[in-house]
Design an enzyme around this catalytic site. Structure first.
Site: not given
Length: 409
Positions: A159, A269, A374
């Site tokens: 929760i 990079r 969900e």
């Protein structure tokens, strides 16, 4: 068919992006440091300060009806705001809002629970999931009537805000013989009524859910939301809202920021005398990420548009089969997309992406749960497939009519 944002939506997007860039992103390294040392990423005082700054810019109660001092923005504009907000992992949320279930309360309940939440004086939590079932909630938590009270017994797990909540919106079985459609009731349960909470440690670290324990907790009958036995529709009202555009918009926002980091790193990079972005392997990861982000974005926007067409996204009426179908696809694709993007981000950044000095590993750990809560990937696929196999949804439908949708009973 017009995919352009309105002038107002473009203005909102720019304002929120400026706010995120100026006020939130500069806090990221402090948030990482605080979390590594076991403190909240943002203190309550800092969060309140940021919320007041956002309020001065006109962003307060984004989804809150005007009668409660909110902006009452539509789902598409709300999704745009969420996308921009989640370009950073700084745990900020705009003030002046409340769980959409609370709008289903009666007037007395609204004054006691909804208004204090909007004003920031109370914190609620949504208590549906149980140890016996998440996507398939078994409702082993029971509520037995005892005069003017109901006696709640059971447990809830995972929760969100369960540790800090002043009250919980609890779903309990009042008649097991009627199942979820007629036997589940939603209750407003104050912490003072006696429920206990215990923290649950997760690999994400920043999402700290709780287990809630109800041991003969007495709840007055006036704390029922709506009617007895009609509670599950309120649970779906909350879940479909999040599946449709909240979590997918978060996914898009995080993925866009991660992709920007990848592009910047690929251009700077240098290995073997040239930027790594000149390598086809890196180019393909960047190209795939951009393509998938765009796909997720428009699946999500269509779900938000459908909710807006129904004109009831802050009520229990946004549960048509066609909306649920689109919301399921939006959540399924969006959360899987962002997990693929963050994985590529670590790969492109190499060892640096794996260090705690860079925020990518933090995203990597925390994004994983988005594919679980969900509605897990598997349950969403089940929902999508069932609609198709039962021919409630036709694969060839380009833009199904909202008015022809079948409402969940």
């Amino acid at each position: 068919m017009d995919f352009r944002l309105t002038e107002e939506q473009r203005m909102v997007q720019k304002t929120i992006r400026d706010f995120v860039n100026k006020e939130l992103i500069p806090l990221e390294m402090d948030v990482l440091k605080n979390e590594r040392e076991g403190r909240p990423g943002l203190s309550k005082e800092k969060l309140k300060e940021l919320q007041l700054k956002a309020k001065k810019a006109g962003f307060w109660g984004i989804n809150t009806p005007e009668e409660y001092g909110g902006a009452n923005l539509d789902p598409i504009t709300s999704a745009i705001i969420t996308m921009e907000q989640y370009r950073t992992f700084v745990p900020f949320e705009f003030g002046g809002h409340a769980n959409n279930i609370l709008y289903a309360c009666n007037e007395e309940q609204k004054q006691k629970y909804l208004v204090p939440v909007i004003e920031g004086d109370k914190v609620p939590c949504f208590a549906l999931t149980e140890p016996s079932g998440g996507s398939d909630p078994q409702m082993n938590t029971t509520a037995v009537k005892d005069g003017d009270y109901y006696i709640l017994n059971g447990e809830k797990v995972f929760i969100t805000r369960g540790m800090e909540a002043d009250f919980a919106i609890v779903f309990a079985s009042t008649d097991k013989s009627k199942g979820r459609s007629g036997g589940v009731t939603a209750f407003l349960v104050d912490r003072e009524m006696g429920f206990k909470s215990e923290p649950i440690q997760t690999m994400g670290g920043t999402w700290e859910p709780a287990q809630l324990i109800f041991d003969n907790v007495r709840v007055p009958k006036e704390n029922i939301i709506g009617e007895e036995g009609k509670g599950f529709k309120y649970a779906m009202m909350f879940i479909n809202h999040n599946r449709g555009w909240v979590i997918p918009a978060r996914s898009v926002g995080a993925a866009e920021r991660l992709l920007e980091m990848c592009i910047d790193y690929a251009n700077t990079r240098v290995t073997f005398g040239k930027p790594i972005g000149t390598n086809q392997a890196i180019q393909w990861m960047i190209a795939d990420s951009q393509t998938e982000i765009e796909a997720a974005k428009w699946i999500m926007f269509r779900a938000a548009w459908m909710a807006d067409q129904e004109g009831s996204w802050n009520s229990d009426k946004n549960d048509s089969i066609k909306f649920r179908h689109q919301a399921s696809m939006a959540k399924l694709y969006g959360t899987n997309m962002v997990n693929r993007v963050v994985d590529r981000a670590i790969q492109i950044h190499g060892g640096m992406g794996f260090t705690k000095e860079f925020p990518i590993e933090r995203w990597y750990r925390n994004l994983r749960v988005w594919r679980v809560y969900e509605g897990s990937d598997e349950m969403l696929r089940r929902t999508i497939a069932k609609h198709l196999l039962d021919e409630q949804i036709k694969p060839s439908e380009l833009m199904p009519s909202i008015k022809d949708s079948v409402v969940y009973q």
